[in-house]
Design a protein around this motif. Structure first.
Motif, PDB file in Angstrom:
ATOM      1  N   GLY A 163      94.808  52.937  45.229  1.00 19.39           N
ATOM      2  CA  GLY A 163      94.323  54.243  44.799  1.00 19.39           C
ATOM      3  C   GLY A 163      94.651  55.317  45.810  1.00 19.39           C
ATOM      4  N   GLY A 164      94.146  56.528  45.538  1.00 18.42           N
ATOM      5  CA  GLY A 164      94.459  57.665  46.386  1.00 18.42           C
ATOM      6  C   GLY A 164      93.834  57.598  47.763  1.00 18.42           C
TER       7      GLY A 164
ATOM      8  N   VAL B 239      96.610  63.844  44.180  1.00 16.48           N
ATOM      9  CA  VAL B 239      95.822  63.071  43.218  1.00 16.48           C
ATOM     10  C   VAL B 239      95.474  63.882  41.973  1.00 16.48           C
ATOM     11  CG1 VAL B 239      93.510  62.092  42.881  1.00 16.48           C
ATOM     12  CG2 VAL B 239      94.907  61.360  44.824  1.00 16.48           C
TER      13      VAL B 239
ATOM     14  N   THR C   4     100.611  61.351  48.061  1.00 15.80           N
ATOM     15  CA  THR C   4      99.759  60.254  47.612  1.00 15.80           C
ATOM     16  C   THR C   4      99.162  60.598  46.257  1.00 15.80           C
ATOM     17  OG1 THR C   4      97.983  61.171  49.021  1.00 15.80           O
ATOM     18  CG2 THR C   4      99.236  59.333  49.892  1.00 15.80           C
ATOM     19  N   LEU C   5      98.971  59.554  45.436  1.00 19.10           N
ATOM     20  CA  LEU C   5      98.473  59.767  44.078  1.00 19.10           C
ATOM     21  C   LEU C   5      97.553  58.637  43.661  1.00 19.10           C
ATOM     22  CD1 LEU C   5     100.138  57.744  41.892  1.00 19.10           C
ATOM     23  CD2 LEU C   5     102.014  59.215  42.624  1.00 19.10           C
ATOM     24  N   SER C   6      96.806  58.891  42.590  1.00 13.02           N
ATOM     25  CA  SER C   6      95.865  57.911  42.055  1.00 13.02           C
ATOM     26  C   SER C   6      95.988  57.870  40.541  1.00 13.02           C
ATOM     27  CB  SER C   6      94.435  58.280  42.456  1.00 13.02           C
ATOM     28  OG  SER C   6      93.516  57.285  42.053  1.00 13.02           O
TER      29      SER C   6
ATOM     30  N   THR D 137      94.460  51.907  40.990  1.00 13.37           N
ATOM     31  CA  THR D 137      95.919  51.941  41.142  1.00 13.37           C
ATOM     32  C   THR D 137      96.323  53.268  41.775  1.00 13.37           C
ATOM     33  OG1 THR D 137      96.260  52.881  38.918  1.00 13.37           O
ATOM     34  CG2 THR D 137      96.282  50.483  39.120  1.00 13.37           C
ATOM     35  N   GLY D 138      97.332  53.242  42.611  1.00 16.15           N
ATOM     36  CA  GLY D 138      97.803  54.462  43.259  1.00 16.15           C
ATOM     37  C   GLY D 138      99.111  54.199  43.968  1.00 16.15           C
TER      38      GLY D 138
ATOM     39  N   LEU E  88      99.752  51.802  35.322  1.00 13.48           N
ATOM     40  CA  LEU E  88     100.082  53.030  36.051  1.00 13.48           C
ATOM     41  C   LEU E  88     101.458  53.531  35.640  1.00 13.48           C
ATOM     42  CD1 LEU E  88      99.543  55.074  38.387  1.00 13.48           C
ATOM     43  CD2 LEU E  88     100.590  53.395  39.929  1.00 13.48           C
TER      44      LEU E  88
END
Length: 386
Positions: free
Chosen positions: A71-72, A181, A200-202, A212-213, A250
């Motif tokens: 995740g983020g 995110v 960074t992303l989520s 998930t990220g 994702l």
């Protein structure tokens, strides 16, 4: 009997799309480990790499530059651990971050307190670029990491990443990370075109499964040590067997978001904001003077307590929030609004409506009807007190 509800809290979590759920279910049937070399392992690996391609395509990055995470928060913690480097250069010794960063950045970094500088924001929520430039000049003899989110989770304010990257490049020894995110899947992002070093992303913010990220790194930029050590998965950066079903979800969510990105508009948000101002003429909309995510509306009505409003709206079948969903269910004063200079009294009433892929006009109408009742009661009490 199921009672219908209006879910208007997509910035906290956007419900999984049906197509994503189907993709996850299919991935659950893949028996192999992506690190195994037999047929079943290769099939799992192919599914994992297809998901990596889909995430990379959504944000304009190279497929090999995507590292999957849980995740983020994990992703941001890893980037801000002090391990992010440009090939041949020293690791950053100083961190510059905006005053409205999410807690995964503000509390998740590993820089010493004396090596961190908070860059202020304007009342609009936009970062003070002049202050950032001055901070970079003060750190001209140091290697620096600049971390500024692409869009704020509470107000939806979208930051000028291109200008931020330009200032960092002028410094010469600065890397730029963006916690994207809230932006990924809602507005177009061109990672390579912006010149970012890390993003960074989520997944659960754009209808993928929770947990998930990803970290996305530019060419020539790396993490100089694994942030989870073990068997060598994810280019030896994030070891441990990958969450294949979640990551396939994702990837599918990223594919769908890319298809629909150009069609996202602010009609529901704008219509709600206009109606809100008619219902409560003294309402204050935060970040209204800045570019915002098309789905996000953060506001307060003087005298209306957020906790009271949230409970009343929940009983009326409407889900929204007072700001970040990462406060463990409590309604606390927003550090974001405080950084924007909003008074404690007004901050105490901050509410956030955030629309998403399954939001409809009926959701908006239901919210406005319930909100009008709330405000009517508030104004009636004011009249009685007067």
């Amino acid at each position: 009997m199921t009672i219908s509800r209006a879910y208007l809290d997509h910035n906290a979590t956007s419900p999984v799309r049906p197509e994503v759920a189907v993709a996850v279910a299919r991935a659950l049937e893949l028996p192999g480990n992506p690190s195994s070399i037999h047929h079943e392992g290769r099939a799992a690996k192919a599914a994992l790499e297809a998901a990596r391609d889909q995430v990379a395509a959504l944000i304009g990055a190279g497929q090999s530059r995507v590292i999957f995470t849980s995740g983020g928060t994990e992703a941001a913690n890893a980037v801000l651990s002090g391990a992010l480097i440009r090939t041949g250069a020293a690791a950053p010794t100083r961190l510059l971050m905006s005053a409205t960063e999410h807690a995964c950045v503000g509390a998740g970094h590993r820089f010493a307190p004396g090596s961190v500088e908070i860059v202020p924001v304007h009342p609009s929520g936009l970062i003070d670029l002049a202050a950032l430039k001055q901070a970079l000049e003060r750190a001209r003899d140091e290697s620096v990491l600049v971390s500024v989110h692409a869009a704020n989770n509470e107000t939806g304010v979208v930051q000028p990443l291109a200008e931020i990257v330009a200032l960092a490049k002028a410094h010469g020894r600065a890397l730029v990370h963006s916690d994207a995110v809230q932006a990924v899947g809602k507005i177009p992002l061109d990672f390579a075109g912006l010149g970012l070093d890390a993003l960074t992303l989520s997944g659960h913010k754009f209808a993928a499964p929770k947990g998930t990220g990803a970290i996305v790194l530019a060419e020539g930029v790396a993490l100089d040590r694994a942030f989870i050590r073990g068997g060598g998965q994810e280019s030896r950066q994030r070891c441990g067997t990958e969450n294949l079903p979640g990551l396939v979800g994702l990837g599918e969510a990223a594919r769908i978001a890319r298809v629909h990105l150009a069609g996202i508009d602010a009609d529901l948000r704008n219509g709600t904001e206009a109606a809100l101002r008619r219902i409560a003429p003294d309402a204050v909309v935060f970040g209204s003077g800045a570019p915002r995510l098309p789905n996000t509306l953060c506001f307060a009505v003087p005298g209306l307590d957020a906790a009271t409003a949230l409970m009343a709206l929940d009983l009326a079948g409407i889900a929204l929030s007072s700001g970040s969903a990462c406060s463990s269910g409590k309604v606390a004063r927003s550090t974001v609004l405080a950084a924007m200079g909003v008074s404690p009294a007004l901050t105490a009433g901050a509410l956030r409506v955030s629309f998403g892929w399954n939001s409809a006009e009926s959701d908006r109408s239901r919210f406005l009807t319930a909100f009008e009742r709330l405000v009517g009661t508030l104004y009636q009490r004011r009249g009685q007190a007067a």
